[in-house]
Scaffold this active site. Sequence first.
Site, PDB file in Angstrom:
ATOM      1  CG  ASP A 159      -2.085  -1.007   0.995  1.00 36.12           C
ATOM      2  OD1 ASP A 159      -2.572  -1.120  -0.144  1.00 36.12           O
ATOM      3  OD2 ASP A 159      -2.456  -1.680   1.970  1.00 36.12           O
ATOM      4  CG  ASP A 167      -7.273  -3.761  -1.569  1.00 32.76           C
ATOM      5  OD1 ASP A 167      -7.733  -4.842  -2.000  1.00 32.76           O
ATOM      6  OD2 ASP A 167      -7.602  -3.293  -0.471  1.00 32.76           O
TER       7      ASP A 167
END
Length: 385
Positions: free
Chosen positions: A90, A151
């Site tokens: 991320d 994601d």
Amino acid sequence: MWQAAIEDAMKKTKRNGEKHGLQFPHIRRQAEGKCYEWGPSTDWIEGFYTGMMWLSYEYSGDTAFRDMAQAQVKDYRRRLDEDVALDHHDIGFLYSPSALAAWMIEGDETAKQLALDAADKLMMRWRPEGEYIQAWGPKGDEKNGGRIIIDCLMNIPLLYWASEQMGDQRYREVAVKHADKSRRYLVRGDDSSYHTFYFEPSTGIPIGGGTHQGYHDGSTWTRGQAWGIYGFALSYRYTGDKQYLETSRRLARYFVERFPEDDVVYWDFNVEVNADTLRDSSASAIAACGMLELLEHLAEDDEDRAYFQDAVERSMRSLVTNYSTMGEPDAEGLIDHGSYHIRGDLGPDDYMIWGDYYYMEALMRLEKGVPGYWYERKEAKTGVK
């Protein structure tokens, strides 16, 4: 409607910044009342808060937002240098709306270098044996060593950008290969999506799909579907590969076709719906941004243009009218009834800072045509546009 919602969002963002300084909002486990838990930058979500500061500055020109954002960006340098809780994919969520935004808006060369260094950090998660970016954990991790998650499609734009800045095709090649792998294995034939997919780490042989935060392994987690809509549209922006554009379109149609009566989705498309079923307002905010990005790439005579434009406006009107905290002047969050990890009892029905960010980004796109910070704008860097 959009202007009033933006004004309210900026007031809350400014008050949070003035009250909490260099503390960042974190998601709480279920508790009484609605608020964030404030603390140092140690999670994957802090970039969204800094992105809200930059959006507020771009909209208002109020230098207080710029000053708060710049102070936070310095903390992202500390975190990268000290390698604080960055053993995950991320990196794009952390450094695009913070450091990359500072470069795009202010022409800050120090921030640009920070974003490039962050891209290098993300490249360390590339696993050439299987040609994917490992989502979580160190290389060789028994549970996650062969795992990708949807994601990550929102993290790889940082690599596309780094490739353009440095003239180094390695970053782009990794991003493209990961996007291709995601398209092949995370997107199902009916245009739904897996949250995660597993590969045999040493060979890259596919094992099967699953979930981490969805209802069950074969279900469609709504926030994951939203990440796919936006992420594939961004891969199309960077590459011009029409397969990504069509994948984004397909995922978006699946999402819109399953709108509930008030146009804000439940937390999973396959969960049994009753009076107690929880929503995920953040999924709807992300999907709205993704569809607005998609619309930028559809031809003027494309039959889907009106369909997606109507869907965005319906969903955003509902978020503003039914889910926003506009009538709650002391609220810390911008939209309520987001969900993080329902089966894990983490933030099952509360404010989600990424939901707040994408809600603000969608409002900015609708009101002023100002996108977020997932690709570099071509205009000169002369401060606020």
